[in-house]
Each structure stands twice: as structure tokens, then as C-alpha cells.
Design a protein around this motif. Structure first.
Motif, PDB file in Angstrom:
ATOM      1  N   PHE A   9      -6.419 -32.575  92.074  1.00 20.32           N
ATOM      2  CA  PHE A   9      -5.737 -33.585  91.915  1.00 20.32           C
ATOM      3  C   PHE A   9      -5.913 -34.744  93.096  1.00 20.32           C
ATOM      4  CE2 PHE A   9      -2.808 -30.044  91.791  1.00 20.32           C
ATOM      5  CZ  PHE A   9      -2.044 -30.284  91.210  1.00 20.32           C
ATOM      6  N   ALA A  10      -5.404 -35.950  92.350  1.00 20.95           N
ATOM      7  CA  ALA A  10      -6.456 -37.560  93.526  1.00 20.95           C
ATOM      8  C   ALA A  10      -5.737 -38.854  92.624  1.00 20.95           C
ATOM      9  CB  ALA A  10      -7.797 -37.761  93.158  1.00 20.95           C
ATOM     10  N   PRO A  11      -5.316 -39.851  93.619  1.00 25.89           N
ATOM     11  CA  PRO A  11      -3.798 -40.987  93.486  1.00 25.89           C
ATOM     12  C   PRO A  11      -5.660 -41.846  91.885  1.00 25.89           C
ATOM     13  CG  PRO A  11      -5.235 -40.949  96.068  1.00 25.89           C
ATOM     14  CD  PRO A  11      -5.564 -40.129  95.616  1.00 25.89           C
ATOM     15  N   ASP A  12      -6.238 -41.844  91.943  1.00 24.66           N
ATOM     16  CA  ASP A  12      -7.392 -42.933  91.362  1.00 24.66           C
ATOM     17  C   ASP A  12      -8.299 -41.906  90.318  1.00 24.66           C
ATOM     18  OD1 ASP A  12      -9.435 -43.184  92.987  1.00 24.66           O
ATOM     19  OD2 ASP A  12      -7.969 -43.547  94.509  1.00 24.66           O
ATOM     20  N   LEU A  13      -9.000 -42.660  89.390  1.00 27.14           N
ATOM     21  CA  LEU A  13     -10.030 -41.736  88.925  1.00 27.14           C
ATOM     22  C   LEU A  13     -11.141 -41.321  90.176  1.00 27.14           C
ATOM     23  CD1 LEU A  13      -9.293 -43.166  85.128  1.00 27.14           C
ATOM     24  CD2 LEU A  13      -9.026 -41.040  86.508  1.00 27.14           C
ATOM     25  N   PHE A  32      -3.074 -38.008  89.745  1.00 32.85           N
ATOM     26  CA  PHE A  32      -3.623 -37.690  88.359  1.00 32.85           C
ATOM     27  C   PHE A  32      -3.935 -36.603  89.003  1.00 32.85           C
ATOM     28  CE2 PHE A  32      -4.898 -41.920  88.217  1.00 32.85           C
ATOM     29  CZ  PHE A  32      -5.393 -42.589  86.707  1.00 32.85           C
ATOM     30  N   ARG A  33      -4.327 -35.833  87.392  1.00 35.75           N
ATOM     31  CA  ARG A  33      -4.789 -33.744  87.665  1.00 35.75           C
ATOM     32  C   ARG A  33      -5.582 -34.088  87.118  1.00 35.75           C
ATOM     33  NH1 ARG A  33      -3.436 -29.150  84.907  1.00 35.75           N
ATOM     34  NH2 ARG A  33      -2.750 -27.529  86.046  1.00 35.75           N
ATOM     35  N   GLY A  34      -6.420 -32.888  87.377  1.00 38.10           N
ATOM     36  CA  GLY A  34      -7.736 -32.180  86.444  1.00 38.10           C
ATOM     37  C   GLY A  34      -8.001 -30.968  86.817  1.00 38.10           C
ATOM     38  N   GLU A  35      -8.255 -30.498  85.614  1.00 37.75           N
ATOM     39  CA  GLU A  35      -8.095 -28.952  85.424  1.00 37.75           C
ATOM     40  C   GLU A  35      -9.572 -28.719  84.603  1.00 37.75           C
ATOM     41  OE1 GLU A  35      -6.240 -24.900  83.922  1.00 37.75           O
ATOM     42  OE2 GLU A  35      -5.741 -27.329  83.130  1.00 37.75           O
ATOM     43  N   ILE A  36     -10.668 -27.952  85.306  1.00 37.36           N
ATOM     44  CA  ILE A  36     -11.540 -27.475  84.705  1.00 37.36           C
ATOM     45  C   ILE A  36     -11.738 -25.524  84.182  1.00 37.36           C
ATOM     46  CG2 ILE A  36     -14.144 -26.684  85.330  1.00 37.36           C
ATOM     47  CD1 ILE A  36     -13.877 -29.158  87.504  1.00 37.36           C
ATOM     48  N   SER A  45     -11.632 -40.813  93.006  1.00 35.36           N
ATOM     49  CA  SER A  45     -11.005 -39.586  93.947  1.00 35.36           C
ATOM     50  C   SER A  45     -10.558 -38.821  92.783  1.00 35.36           C
ATOM     51  CB  SER A  45     -10.125 -40.057  94.635  1.00 35.36           C
ATOM     52  OG  SER A  45      -9.761 -41.074  95.565  1.00 35.36           O
ATOM     53  N   LEU A  46     -10.466 -38.671  91.348  1.00 36.06           N
ATOM     54  CA  LEU A  46     -10.710 -37.400  90.824  1.00 36.06           C
ATOM     55  C   LEU A  46     -11.837 -37.083  90.283  1.00 36.06           C
ATOM     56  CD1 LEU A  46      -7.925 -35.611  89.501  1.00 36.06           C
ATOM     57  CD2 LEU A  46      -8.640 -37.192  87.336  1.00 36.06           C
ATOM     58  N   ARG A  47     -12.217 -37.484  90.419  1.00 38.37           N
ATOM     59  CA  ARG A  47     -14.137 -37.338  90.192  1.00 38.37           C
ATOM     60  C   ARG A  47     -14.504 -36.998  91.408  1.00 38.37           C
ATOM     61  NH1 ARG A  47     -16.381 -38.807  85.191  1.00 38.37           N
ATOM     62  NH2 ARG A  47     -15.457 -40.599  84.046  1.00 38.37           N
ATOM     63  N   GLU A  48     -14.564 -36.846  92.379  1.00 38.87           N
ATOM     64  CA  GLU A  48     -14.857 -36.575  93.579  1.00 38.87           C
ATOM     65  C   GLU A  48     -13.919 -35.410  94.077  1.00 38.87           C
ATOM     66  OE1 GLU A  48     -17.563 -35.402  96.419  1.00 38.87           O
ATOM     67  OE2 GLU A  48     -17.536 -37.293  95.397  1.00 38.87           O
ATOM     68  N   GLU A  49     -13.440 -35.275  93.725  1.00 35.88           N
ATOM     69  CA  GLU A  49     -12.221 -33.674  93.439  1.00 35.88           C
ATOM     70  C   GLU A  49     -13.017 -32.895  93.334  1.00 35.88           C
ATOM     71  OE1 GLU A  49      -9.970 -32.844  96.544  1.00 35.88           O
ATOM     72  OE2 GLU A  49     -10.591 -34.561  97.062  1.00 35.88           O
ATOM     73  N   GLY A  50     -12.993 -33.071  91.515  1.00 40.41           N
ATOM     74  CA  GLY A  50     -13.318 -32.352  90.794  1.00 40.41           C
ATOM     75  C   GLY A  50     -14.467 -31.875  91.021  1.00 40.41           C
ATOM     76  N   ARG A  51     -15.383 -32.592  91.338  1.00 39.64           N
ATOM     77  CA  ARG A  51     -16.949 -32.201  92.392  1.00 39.64           C
ATOM     78  C   ARG A  51     -16.676 -31.042  93.060  1.00 39.64           C
ATOM     79  NH1 ARG A  51     -18.332 -37.704  91.434  1.00 39.64           N
ATOM     80  NH2 ARG A  51     -19.596 -37.984  90.219  1.00 39.64           N
ATOM     81  N   VAL A  52     -15.978 -31.732  94.106  1.00 37.42           N
ATOM     82  CA  VAL A  52     -15.371 -30.287  94.981  1.00 37.42           C
ATOM     83  C   VAL A  52     -15.243 -28.901  94.204  1.00 37.42           C
ATOM     84  CG1 VAL A  52     -14.015 -29.610  97.335  1.00 37.42           C
ATOM     85  CG2 VAL A  52     -15.086 -31.642  97.049  1.00 37.42           C
ATOM     86  N   SER A  53     -14.022 -29.299  93.806  1.00 28.23           N
ATOM     87  CA  SER A  53     -13.379 -27.916  93.021  1.00 28.23           C
ATOM     88  C   SER A  53     -14.410 -27.100  92.366  1.00 28.23           C
ATOM     89  CB  SER A  53     -12.432 -28.321  91.949  1.00 28.23           C
ATOM     90  OG  SER A  53     -11.354 -28.614  92.906  1.00 28.23           O
ATOM     91  N   LEU A  54     -14.859 -28.082  91.585  1.00 29.55           N
ATOM     92  CA  LEU A  54     -16.621 -27.277  90.596  1.00 29.55           C
ATOM     93  C   LEU A  54     -17.146 -26.632  91.837  1.00 29.55           C
ATOM     94  CD1 LEU A  54     -17.635 -26.830  87.937  1.00 29.55           C
ATOM     95  CD2 LEU A  54     -18.884 -28.407  87.580  1.00 29.55           C
ATOM     96  N   ARG A  55     -17.105 -27.068  92.399  1.00 31.65           N
ATOM     97  CA  ARG A  55     -18.839 -26.593  92.783  1.00 31.65           C
ATOM     98  C   ARG A  55     -17.973 -24.677  94.424  1.00 31.65           C
ATOM     99  NH1 ARG A  55     -18.855 -26.562  98.561  1.00 31.65           N
ATOM    100  NH2 ARG A  55     -17.744 -28.514  98.788  1.00 31.65           N
ATOM    101  N   VAL A  56     -16.404 -25.299  94.402  1.00 31.32           N
ATOM    102  CA  VAL A  56     -16.305 -23.842  94.753  1.00 31.32           C
ATOM    103  C   VAL A  56     -15.532 -22.842  94.308  1.00 31.32           C
ATOM    104  CG1 VAL A  56     -13.579 -23.262  96.281  1.00 31.32           C
ATOM    105  CG2 VAL A  56     -14.942 -25.307  96.435  1.00 31.32           C
ATOM    106  N   LEU A  57     -15.534 -23.213  92.894  1.00 29.55           N
ATOM    107  CA  LEU A  57     -14.938 -21.915  92.016  1.00 29.55           C
ATOM    108  C   LEU A  57     -16.196 -21.769  91.348  1.00 29.55           C
ATOM    109  CD1 LEU A  57     -14.149 -21.250  89.791  1.00 29.55           C
ATOM    110  CD2 LEU A  57     -14.231 -23.096  88.094  1.00 29.55           C
TER     111      LEU A  57
END
Length: 62
Positions: A37-41, A23-27, A43-55
Motif C-alpha cells: 500500500f502507498a499514498p501515490d504511485l 493505492f493497493r498493489g498485489e503481486i 511510493s507504490l512502486r517502491e513498496e512493490g519492490r520491497v514486497s517482491l524482494r521479501v516474497l
């Protein structure tokens, strides 16, 4: 498949890349964006939280 989810109140566009099996997400915020990116939803939500914080941290330094 293209859809959207919310990451800490921020919408993210999501699609499944069948070739990669991920899965690929874009904020997108007014001054920047982040992909994640993540293999399941869950994990995608967690990766999204990290990416949003870094952004947000990167944008705060501008």
C-alpha cells in the motif's frame, strides 16, 4: 479503478481504495503473493519492490 503495473518484470494488480485514500498493489507468484500500500504511485512502486524482494526471499526458504 483497477489496473496493473510491472514491478521488476513481475505484473502487479493495482487499485485505488478511495475510502483509505491509498493505492493497493498485489503481486501473485506461483507459490505465494504479497500486498502493498502507498499514498501515490511512485511510493507504490517502491513498496512493490520491497514486497517482491521479501516474497522471493520467503519462497526461497520453502
Amino acid at each position: 479503478m483497477i489496473d496493473s503495473i510491472e514491478i521488476d518484470g513481475v505484473p502487479a494488480v493495482v487499485h485505488f481504495d478511495a475510502g483509505a485514500g491509498l493505492f493497493r498493489g498485489e503481486i501473485t507468484l506461483p507459490r505465494g503473493s504479497a500486498d502493498f500500500f502507498a499514498p501515490d504511485l511512485p511510493s507504490l512502486r517502491e513498496e512493490g519492490r520491497v514486497s517482491l524482494r521479501v516474497l522471493r526471499e520467503a519462497l526461497a526458504r520453502l
